[in-house]
Design a protein around this motif. Structure first.
Motif, PDB file in Angstrom:
ATOM      1  N   ILE A 148       0.860  -1.182   0.000  1.00  0.00           N
ATOM      2  CA  ILE A 148       0.000   0.000   0.000  1.00  0.00           C
ATOM      3  C   ILE A 148       0.902   1.239   0.000  1.00  0.00           C
ATOM      4  CG2 ILE A 148      -1.761   1.305   1.246  1.00  0.00           C
ATOM      5  CD1 ILE A 148      -2.644  -1.421   2.451  1.00  0.00           C
ATOM      6  N   ALA A 149       0.773   2.047  -1.045  1.00  0.00           N
ATOM      7  CA  ALA A 149       1.614   3.228  -1.177  1.00  0.00           C
ATOM      8  C   ALA A 149       1.303   4.241  -0.074  1.00  0.00           C
ATOM      9  CB  ALA A 149       1.399   3.873  -2.547  1.00  0.00           C
ATOM     10  N   LEU A 150       2.348   4.868   0.439  1.00  0.00           N
ATOM     11  CA  LEU A 150       2.196   5.913   1.453  1.00  0.00           C
ATOM     12  C   LEU A 150       2.339   7.270   0.773  1.00  0.00           C
ATOM     13  CD1 LEU A 150       4.386   4.370   4.281  1.00  0.00           C
ATOM     14  CD2 LEU A 150       1.916   4.227   4.002  1.00  0.00           C
ATOM     15  N   ASP A 151       1.423   8.163   1.080  1.00  0.00           N
ATOM     16  CA  ASP A 151       1.427   9.492   0.475  1.00  0.00           C
ATOM     17  C   ASP A 151       1.886  10.507   1.508  1.00  0.00           C
ATOM     18  OD1 ASP A 151       1.027  11.839  -0.907  1.00  0.00           O
ATOM     19  OD2 ASP A 151      -1.156  11.631  -1.034  1.00  0.00           O
ATOM     20  N   SER A 152       3.155  10.899   1.448  1.00  0.00           N
ATOM     21  CA  SER A 152       3.700  11.832   2.431  1.00  0.00           C
ATOM     22  C   SER A 152       3.198  13.260   2.220  1.00  0.00           C
ATOM     23  CB  SER A 152       5.230  11.804   2.407  1.00  0.00           C
ATOM     24  OG  SER A 152       5.698  12.184   1.132  1.00  0.00           O
ATOM     25  N   ALA A 153       2.528  13.527   1.115  1.00  0.00           N
ATOM     26  CA  ALA A 153       1.982  14.868   0.880  1.00  0.00           C
ATOM     27  C   ALA A 153       0.898  15.207   1.903  1.00  0.00           C
ATOM     28  CB  ALA A 153       1.413  14.960  -0.533  1.00  0.00           C
ATOM     29  N   ARG A 154       0.329  14.182   2.525  1.00  0.00           N
ATOM     30  CA  ARG A 154      -0.740  14.423   3.495  1.00  0.00           C
ATOM     31  C   ARG A 154      -0.237  14.520   4.928  1.00  0.00           C
ATOM     32  NH1 ARG A 154      -6.223  11.799   1.764  1.00  0.00           N
ATOM     33  NH2 ARG A 154      -6.683  13.041   3.576  1.00  0.00           N
ATOM     34  N   TYR A 155       1.093  14.389   5.142  1.00  0.00           N
ATOM     35  CA  TYR A 155       1.654  14.512   6.484  1.00  0.00           C
ATOM     36  C   TYR A 155       1.443  15.929   6.989  1.00  0.00           C
ATOM     37  CZ  TYR A 155       4.277  10.122   5.778  1.00  0.00           C
ATOM     38  OH  TYR A 155       4.639   8.828   5.563  1.00  0.00           O
ATOM     39  N   ARG A 156       1.150  16.071   8.260  1.00  0.00           N
ATOM     40  CA  ARG A 156       1.007  17.405   8.854  1.00  0.00           C
ATOM     41  C   ARG A 156       2.343  18.114   8.945  1.00  0.00           C
ATOM     42  NH1 ARG A 156      -2.916  15.012  13.144  1.00  0.00           N
ATOM     43  NH2 ARG A 156      -4.873  15.311  12.060  1.00  0.00           N
ATOM     44  N   ARG A 157       3.383  17.342   9.195  1.00  0.00           N
ATOM     45  CA  ARG A 157       4.730  17.904   9.237  1.00  0.00           C
ATOM     46  C   ARG A 157       5.696  16.849   8.709  1.00  0.00           C
ATOM     47  NH1 ARG A 157       7.900  15.904  13.217  1.00  0.00           N
ATOM     48  NH2 ARG A 157       6.863  14.705  14.828  1.00  0.00           N
ATOM     49  N   VAL A 158       6.838  17.295   8.252  1.00  0.00           N
ATOM     50  CA  VAL A 158       7.847  16.377   7.753  1.00  0.00           C
ATOM     51  C   VAL A 158       8.590  15.790   8.964  1.00  0.00           C
ATOM     52  CG1 VAL A 158       9.927  16.136   6.363  1.00  0.00           C
ATOM     53  CG2 VAL A 158       8.099  17.684   5.623  1.00  0.00           C
ATOM     54  N   PRO A 159       8.530  14.483   9.173  1.00  0.00           N
ATOM     55  CA  PRO A 159       9.200  13.894  10.338  1.00  0.00           C
ATOM     56  C   PRO A 159      10.718  13.908  10.159  1.00  0.00           C
ATOM     57  CG  PRO A 159       8.250  12.180   8.963  1.00  0.00           C
ATOM     58  CD  PRO A 159       7.819  13.492   8.370  1.00  0.00           C
ATOM     59  N   ASP A 160      11.439  13.994  11.282  1.00  0.00           N
ATOM     60  CA  ASP A 160      12.896  13.991  11.204  1.00  0.00           C
ATOM     61  C   ASP A 160      13.453  12.578  11.109  1.00  0.00           C
ATOM     62  OD1 ASP A 160      12.203  13.270  13.740  1.00  0.00           O
ATOM     63  OD2 ASP A 160      13.634  14.564  14.752  1.00  0.00           O
ATOM     64  N   ALA A 161      12.638  11.591  11.396  1.00  0.00           N
ATOM     65  CA  ALA A 161      13.029  10.190  11.245  1.00  0.00           C
ATOM     66  C   ALA A 161      11.778   9.385  10.937  1.00  0.00           C
ATOM     67  CB  ALA A 161      13.694   9.678  12.516  1.00  0.00           C
ATOM     68  N   LEU A 162      11.961   8.312  10.223  1.00  0.00           N
ATOM     69  CA  LEU A 162      10.836   7.458   9.864  1.00  0.00           C
ATOM     70  C   LEU A 162      10.500   6.555  11.033  1.00  0.00           C
ATOM     71  CD1 LEU A 162       8.903   6.251   7.780  1.00  0.00           C
ATOM     72  CD2 LEU A 162      10.748   4.754   7.069  1.00  0.00           C
ATOM     73  N   SER A 163       9.258   6.587  11.473  1.00  0.00           N
ATOM     74  CA  SER A 163       8.819   5.746  12.580  1.00  0.00           C
ATOM     75  C   SER A 163       7.402   5.282  12.286  1.00  0.00           C
ATOM     76  CB  SER A 163       8.862   6.531  13.891  1.00  0.00           C
ATOM     77  OG  SER A 163       8.451   5.724  14.952  1.00  0.00           O
ATOM     78  N   ILE A 164       7.230   3.976  12.151  1.00  0.00           N
ATOM     79  CA  ILE A 164       5.914   3.447  11.810  1.00  0.00           C
ATOM     80  C   ILE A 164       5.550   2.301  12.745  1.00  0.00           C
ATOM     81  CG2 ILE A 164       4.540   2.269  10.051  1.00  0.00           C
ATOM     82  CD1 ILE A 164       6.143   3.752   7.946  1.00  0.00           C
ATOM     83  N   PRO A 165       4.494   2.474  13.562  1.00  0.00           N
ATOM     84  CA  PRO A 165       3.999   1.351  14.364  1.00  0.00           C
ATOM     85  C   PRO A 165       2.964   0.555  13.558  1.00  0.00           C
ATOM     86  CG  PRO A 165       2.918   3.369  15.030  1.00  0.00           C
ATOM     87  CD  PRO A 165       3.894   3.737  13.932  1.00  0.00           C
ATOM     88  N   PHE A 166       2.960  -0.744  13.729  1.00  0.00           N
ATOM     89  CA  PHE A 166       2.018  -1.614  13.028  1.00  0.00           C
ATOM     90  C   PHE A 166       1.331  -2.452  14.092  1.00  0.00           C
ATOM     91  CE2 PHE A 166       1.328  -3.555   8.708  1.00  0.00           C
ATOM     92  CZ  PHE A 166       0.360  -4.454   9.089  1.00  0.00           C
ATOM     93  N   THR A 167       0.059  -2.175  14.346  1.00  0.00           N
ATOM     94  CA  THR A 167      -0.697  -2.882  15.372  1.00  0.00           C
ATOM     95  C   THR A 167      -1.316  -4.146  14.785  1.00  0.00           C
ATOM     96  OG1 THR A 167      -1.148  -0.812  16.494  1.00  0.00           O
ATOM     97  CG2 THR A 167      -2.573  -2.661  17.050  1.00  0.00           C
TER      98      THR A 167
END
Length: 161
Positions: free
Chosen positions: A72-91
């Motif tokens: 599933i493609a991630l669209d970073s254009a919808r991020y509220r802010r640009v993160p300084d590091a990539l962090s993704i939790p998967f529940t």
């Protein structure tokens, strides 16, 4: 054990006791694909863990972006802010794990910080945790075990053209 209290940033009294390290399955990551085109390195990674939640964070490289999670493609254009590091939790990750595709600078080593959270406390021979009294409930995450692992995906030596 003073470091625990300072790490938790609390002035409250804590009851602490040292116990032997427990051996348990931790989070795993495998490199499925690793290629470089131009100045970008694309990594396809497969994460697995016996957990309720698996989180990963990319350290040690100025990552460019996360491309996809399980196709599933991630669209970073919808991020509220640009993160300084990539962090993704998967529940509730599937038993078979999940894949992530990320991009990083071509000449970088990527260091991953993995954290797997499972419900309950591990069994420890030298420590018996008493049952919680009636009327007392767990807060936030409740009783959980968190297993951390740092993994470095070294620099790729061969570039694709």
């Amino acid at each position: 054990m003073q470091w625990i209290q300072s790490a938790m940033s609390t002035t409250r009294a804590l009851a602490l006791r040292g116990v032997a390290r427990t051996i348990a399955e931790g989070p795993e990551v495998a490199v499925v694909a690793d290629s470089v085109v131009g100045d970008r390195r694309r990594l396809t990674l497969r994460f697995t863990a016996p957990s309720v939640t698996l989180a990963y964070r990319v350290n040690g490289a100025a990552y460019l972006r996360a491309i996809a999670i399980d196709g599933i493609a991630l669209d970073s254009a919808r991020y509220r802010r640009v993160p300084d590091a990539l962090s993704i939790p998967f529940t509730a990750p599937p038993d078979s794990g999940f894949t992530a595709v990320i991009e990083a600078p071509a000449d970088s080593a990527v260091v991953l910080r993995l954290a797997a959270v499972t419900a309950g406390l591990p069994l420890m021979r030298e420590l018996r945790v008493p049952a919680r009294p009636a009327g007392i409930v767990a807060v936030q995450g409740g009783d959980v075990t968190v297993r951390f692992r740092w993994v470095e995906v070294g620099r790729l030596m061969q570039k694709d053209e």
